[in-house]
Design an enzyme around this catalytic site. Structure first.
Site, short mmCIF file in Angstrom:
data_model
loop_
_atom_site.label_atom_id
_atom_site.label_comp_id
_atom_site.label_asym_id
_atom_site.label_seq_id
_atom_site.Cartn_x
_atom_site.Cartn_y
_atom_site.Cartn_z
CB CYS A 193 -0.99 -0.04 1.16
SG CYS A 193 -2.48 0.90 0.77
NE ARG A 222 -9.15 9.38 2.42
CZ ARG A 222 -10.35 9.04 2.87
NH1 ARG A 222 -11.38 9.01 2.06
NH2 ARG A 222 -10.54 8.70 4.13
CG HIS A 228 -3.69 -3.66 3.04
ND1 HIS A 228 -2.78 -3.17 3.95
CD2 HIS A 228 -4.30 -2.58 2.49
CE1 HIS A 228 -2.84 -1.85 3.95
NE2 HIS A 228 -3.75 -1.46 3.08
CD GLU A 267 -1.36 -6.32 5.07
OE1 GLU A 267 -1.02 -6.61 3.90
OE2 GLU A 267 -1.56 -5.14 5.44
N1 GLN Z 1 -2.00 6.69 2.73
C1 GLN Z 1 -2.10 5.90 1.53
C2 GLN Z 1 -3.45 6.07 0.84
O1 GLN Z 1 -4.39 6.48 1.45
C3 GLN Z 1 -1.79 4.45 1.78
C4 GLN Z 1 -2.76 3.77 2.68
C5 GLN Z 1 -2.25 2.47 3.26
O2 GLN Z 1 -1.05 2.20 3.30
N2 GLN Z 1 -3.13 1.65 3.77
O3 GLN Z 1 -3.57 5.78 -0.33
#
Ligand code: GLN
Length: 538
Positions: A384, A465, A510, A512
């Site tokens: 992410c 986001r 994700h 995980e």
């Molecule tokens: N802050 C980033 C976003 O909102 C990544 C989010 C995250 O790592 N879960 O896209």
């Protein structure tokens, strides 16, 4: 009412006793005997979900297939049972009140005064029975967050009392998890706190059916007898839960103590089949007898609280066992990585994982760690925010776009290689509005991802986001950072890989969240293998 049986797990004396692990372990044993089981967590805080909580407050926010942002205990439930949970499996006080207030506004209470009893308690009961009424489960285990006696948990305890009263004795039972502390000055285990917490439960009209006692030392038969007598339970219903070296030992420990047998007896369920834990024990065997050891640096900014990365840590345990390798994680604070410290901090690692996260703090350290992994051919997995940092690093140092950034960190950057999605721009509410839950992803042939998943199409869970900006895709690909996973409907980039590197993968989702004991996640398994291979060459 359906024939589903309900088990409520309450906690006494202290928080952090591991109600989630006890609930998951019991569920595992019942599942291993052939019952269909699910677990639900009721959280007594006013946030509608933990999505708006800082990880320091409450650990990781777990995400389900249907996009619910939930308590991290749901991760344990899925990892132990290998069965998906959903929004219905995690309910908070905030959600209960929100729903009751919305009903009041719609005039659904017919002019009545809306009160904690019966309206809030009814809503709680409905949320519990919702799972039972699906007909998908023989047993629903409901864990009540917090500690008995807390002001916040009173409505939940009252709802449990009512449900127990409404149901036949063998259709609902209460397991109370308490602490039996050891006083080293006296050299003794003390039962008094447990007696008091059972009494507190009694004051709310609930008699505990089974006591699970967390302890650092074995409980003698005498002590169990004393607990049984003073806490009003049968002796066989006093279960010892001694500290374990791994949470994955707890189901076997509970089996030995007979938690599942006494539970089935009380629920009047057939108890003849022995639990089938073959696959579970095979995993444990591998987990405990690694043939090699590797060191992976986990670069993040919430490293002081390991619960912030719970699912990642567990995914490494599953993947380590699968590879018969012990994965030692070095937690490295991204704010502590700079030009001076980087060699010292990263040179002993066999692989690097850059963790998910939000906001600007610690970003430079993450970019530096990515660069280190890329330039030193160290296996790299970015999750992410970690994937987004990999794109930024490549744009800055290979494409020479020195101001490349994410608009999350610098809204005015001239090179927004990571950008906010169009449909996110006008969102003002923070809660529950990210790209959440399961999304499809096409995999490109001849990529690492395709080989790892051995499939053309996958589905993975999201919580973010910001996105890879497709305007830069051609430029990045020409220079060697390729998109190997793309959402078939939206064209959003889900996976990037760097060519001419032994193993460099960044994923917008994700992985995980989907790793379980029965199904270690292929991406973590492949990453650990790459890390192990790399460690052999150094
Ligand atoms: N802050 C980033 C976003 O909102 C990544 C989010 C995250 O790592 N879960 O896209």
């Amino acid at each position: 009412m359906s024939t589903t049986k309900y088990i409520f797990v309450t906690g006494g004396v202290s928080s952090s006793l591991g109600k989630g692990i006890i609930a998951a372990s019991l569920a595992k044993l019942l599942q291993a005997r052939g019952y269909r089981v699910t677990i639900q967590k009721l959280d007594p805080y006013i946030n509608v979900d933990p999505g708006t909580l800082n990880p320091y407050e409450h650990g990781e926010c777990y995400v389900t297939e249907d996009g619910a942002e939930t308590d991290l205990d749901l991760g344990h439930y899925e990892r132990f049972l290998n069965v998906n949970t959903s929004q219905a499996n995690n309910v908070t006080t905030g959600r209960i009140y929100q729903s009751v207030i919305e009903k009041e506004r719609r005039g659904e209470f017919l002019g009545k005064t809306v009160q904690v009893v019966p309206h809030i308690t009814n809503e709680i009961k409905e949320r519990v029975q919702l799972l039972g009424n699906t007909g998908d489960y023989d047993i629903v285990i409901t864990e009540i967050g917090g500690t008995v006696g807390d002001i916040e948990s009173l409505p939940y305890i009252e709802a449990v009392r009512q449900m127990k009263w409404e149901m036949d004795d063998d259709n609902a039972l209460v397991i109370h998890l308490t602490l039996v502390p050891f006083l080293s000055a006296a050299g003794e285990l003390k039962t008094k706190p447990t007696q008091h917490s059972v009494k507190t439960l009694m004051e709310s009209g609930i008699r505990a059916d089974i006591l699970v006692c967390r302890t650092e030392h074995e409980l003698s038969e005498d002590l169990k007898r004393k607990l049984a007598l003073f806490c009003n339970v049968k002796e066989e219903a006093v279960i010892q839960s001694i500290d374990a070296s791994t949470i994955y030992d707890v189901p076997n420990m509970m089996l030995e103590e007979g938690l599942d047998t006494v539970t089935l007896q009380k629920l009047n369920l057939q108890n003849s089949k022995q639990p089938d834990l073959k696959q579970w024990n095979k995993f444990l065997e591998r987990h405990k007898n690694p043939k090699a050891e590797v060191r992976i640096g986990l670069i993040g900014k919430y490293v002081e609280l390991q619960d912030s990365y719970k699912s990642i840590l567990e995914a490494f345990i599953h993947a380590g066992a699968e590879n018969e390798v012990k994965v030692k994680l070095d937690f490295i604070h991204s704010e502590h990585i700079n030009a001076k410290t980087i060699g010292n901090k990263l040179s002993k690692l066999d692989g690097i994982l850059v963790a998910p996260g939000f906001g600007e703090r610690g970003i430079d350290g993450k970019v530096a760690a990515v660069q280190y992994a890329r330039e030193n051919n160290l296996p790299f997995l970015g999750i992410c925010l970690g994937m987004q940092m990999a794109v930024i690093e490549f744009a800055r140092n290979v494409l020479n776009l020195k101001d490349a950034n994410s608009t999350e960190m610098d809204p005015r950057t001239a090179n927004p290689v990571i950008n906010i999605m169009e449909d996110q721009k006008n969102i003002v509410d923070m809660g529950g509005t990210m790209r959440l839950g399961s999304w499809k992803c096409d995999l490109k042939k001849d990529s690492i991802a395709h080989k790892v998943y051995n499939s053309d199409l996958i589905e993975e869970r999201h919580r973010h986001r910001y996105e890879f900006n497709n305007n830069y895709r051609e430029q990045l690909e020409a220079a060697g950072l390729v998109a190997t996973g793309v959402n078939p409907n939206t064209g959003l980039v889900e996976i990037i890989e760097v060519k001419d590197h032994p193993w460099f993968v960044g994923v917008q989702y994700h992985p995980e969240y989907k790793s379980t004991v029965a199904n270690p996640h292929p991406l973590f398994v492949a990453f650990v293998k790459a890390v192990h291979d790399h460690s052999l060459t150094h």
